[in-house]
Design a protein around this motif. Structure first.
Motif, PDB file in Angstrom:
ATOM      1  N   ASP A   1       0.936   4.015  -2.961  1.00  0.00           N
ATOM      2  CA  ASP A   1       0.683   5.437  -2.671  1.00  0.00           C
ATOM      3  C   ASP A   1       1.682   6.326  -3.411  1.00  0.00           C
ATOM      4  O   ASP A   1       1.310   7.370  -3.951  1.00  0.00           O
ATOM      5  CB  ASP A   1       0.781   5.706  -1.165  1.00  0.00           C
ATOM      6  CG  ASP A   1      -0.433   5.205  -0.391  1.00  0.00           C
ATOM      7  OD1 ASP A   1      -1.452   4.847  -1.022  1.00  0.00           O
ATOM      8  OD2 ASP A   1      -0.346   5.155   0.852  1.00  0.00           O
TER       9      ASP A   1
ATOM     10  N   ASP B   1       0.948   8.969  -6.724  1.00  0.00           N
ATOM     11  CA  ASP B   1       1.136  10.383  -6.426  1.00  0.00           C
ATOM     12  C   ASP B   1       1.899  11.067  -7.572  1.00  0.00           C
ATOM     13  O   ASP B   1       3.069  11.417  -7.452  1.00  0.00           O
ATOM     14  CB  ASP B   1       1.882  10.532  -5.098  1.00  0.00           C
ATOM     15  CG  ASP B   1       1.939  11.968  -4.613  1.00  0.00           C
ATOM     16  OD1 ASP B   1       1.382  12.867  -5.290  1.00  0.00           O
ATOM     17  OD2 ASP B   1       2.551  12.191  -3.551  1.00  0.00           O
TER      18      ASP B   1
ATOM     19  N   ALA C   1       0.832  -1.211   0.000  1.00  0.00           N
ATOM     20  CA  ALA C   1       0.000   0.000   0.000  1.00  0.00           C
ATOM     21  C   ALA C   1       0.867   1.261   0.000  1.00  0.00           C
ATOM     22  O   ALA C   1       0.533   2.250  -0.666  1.00  0.00           O
ATOM     23  CB  ALA C   1      -0.940  -0.004   1.208  1.00  0.00           C
ATOM     24  N   ASP C   2       1.978   1.228   0.739  1.00  0.00           N
ATOM     25  CA  ASP C   2       2.877   2.381   0.770  1.00  0.00           C
ATOM     26  C   ASP C   2       3.539   2.600  -0.588  1.00  0.00           C
ATOM     27  O   ASP C   2       3.726   3.742  -1.023  1.00  0.00           O
ATOM     28  CB  ASP C   2       3.958   2.201   1.846  1.00  0.00           C
ATOM     29  CG  ASP C   2       3.375   2.175   3.253  1.00  0.00           C
ATOM     30  OD1 ASP C   2       2.277   2.754   3.461  1.00  0.00           O
ATOM     31  OD2 ASP C   2       4.003   1.573   4.130  1.00  0.00           O
TER      32      ASP C   2
ATOM     33  N   ARG D   1      -8.605   8.280  -8.222  1.00  0.00           N
ATOM     34  CA  ARG D   1      -7.329   7.858  -8.818  1.00  0.00           C
ATOM     35  C   ARG D   1      -7.206   8.439 -10.222  1.00  0.00           C
ATOM     36  O   ARG D   1      -8.193   8.598 -10.929  1.00  0.00           O
ATOM     37  CB  ARG D   1      -7.246   6.331  -8.886  1.00  0.00           C
ATOM     38  CG  ARG D   1      -7.330   5.677  -7.522  1.00  0.00           C
ATOM     39  CD  ARG D   1      -7.395   4.187  -7.636  1.00  0.00           C
ATOM     40  NE  ARG D   1      -8.593   3.800  -8.388  1.00  0.00           N
ATOM     41  CZ  ARG D   1      -9.072   2.565  -8.440  1.00  0.00           C
ATOM     42  NH1 ARG D   1      -8.459   1.590  -7.810  1.00  0.00           N
ATOM     43  NH2 ARG D   1     -10.156   2.298  -9.139  1.00  0.00           N
TER      44      ARG D   1
ATOM     45  N   GLU E   1      -5.627  -3.352  -6.090  1.00  0.00           N
ATOM     46  CA  GLU E   1      -4.836  -2.530  -5.176  1.00  0.00           C
ATOM     47  C   GLU E   1      -3.344  -2.744  -5.392  1.00  0.00           C
ATOM     48  O   GLU E   1      -2.521  -1.960  -4.911  1.00  0.00           O
ATOM     49  CB  GLU E   1      -5.216  -2.821  -3.721  1.00  0.00           C
ATOM     50  CG  GLU E   1      -4.929  -4.244  -3.293  1.00  0.00           C
ATOM     51  CD  GLU E   1      -5.345  -4.517  -1.861  1.00  0.00           C
ATOM     52  OE1 GLU E   1      -5.156  -3.652  -0.991  1.00  0.00           O
ATOM     53  OE2 GLU E   1      -5.867  -5.616  -1.623  1.00  0.00           O
TER      54      GLU E   1
END
Length: 149
Positions: A20, A24, A16-17, A48, A74
């Motif tokens: 992210d 971005d 998940a990190d 998104r 995900e």
């Protein structure tokens, strides 16, 4: 994706990190050497990015192009070229796989580039490999510095 180049790297952070940081786009110029500008043009219902304009300077390849992103899960995102000045195709993906207790992630980056000017296949694959290796190294450095902060 048809013919593509791929490479993988292990990042000391949860998937998940990692995702992210991948999602971005506004911060891409901070950690990708090739992306000089990034602008989100459209988003999906979850916020998104669906279309992103990128100004790229990768040495031999300098371009202002728009990519369409598909968030498959995900742990996976892929993209295709919408429009470009010098590229005929730019298809790629990031696929994330959790490792161990989920605190490490294997990231696989696939990329296929086709330019409007003729290039030998070997030169094109080498350029793809350089782009992938730099992107993975930058991603690893960015994610690990953010997750430790």
């Amino acid at each position: 994706m048809a013919e593509h180049t791929s490479s993988s790297i292990t990042i000391e952070a949860a998937p998940a990190d990692v995702m992210d940081v991948i999602a971005d786009f506004a911060r891409y110029p901070e950690w990708t050497g090739e992306v000089k500008e990034a602008e989100i043009l459209a988003t999906d219902d979850l916020g998104r990015a669906e279309q992103v304009r990128l100004v790229l300077d990768a040495g031999a390849i300098k371009d202002d192009h728009v990519l369409a992103y598909t968030w498959n899960s995900e742990y996976e995102v892929d993209w295709t070229l919408v429009k470009s000045q010098m590229l005929r195709a730019l298809d790629g993906s990031y696929a994330l796989a959790p490792l161990g207790d989920g605190d490490r992630t294997e990231v696989t980056y696939r990329l296929a580039v086709d330019v409007k000017i003729p290039l030998l296949g070997m030169i094109k694959r080498k350029a793809e490999k350089v782009i992938i290796d730099r992107a993975l190294a930058g991603l690893k450095k960015r994610v690990e510095s953010v997750s430790k902060a």
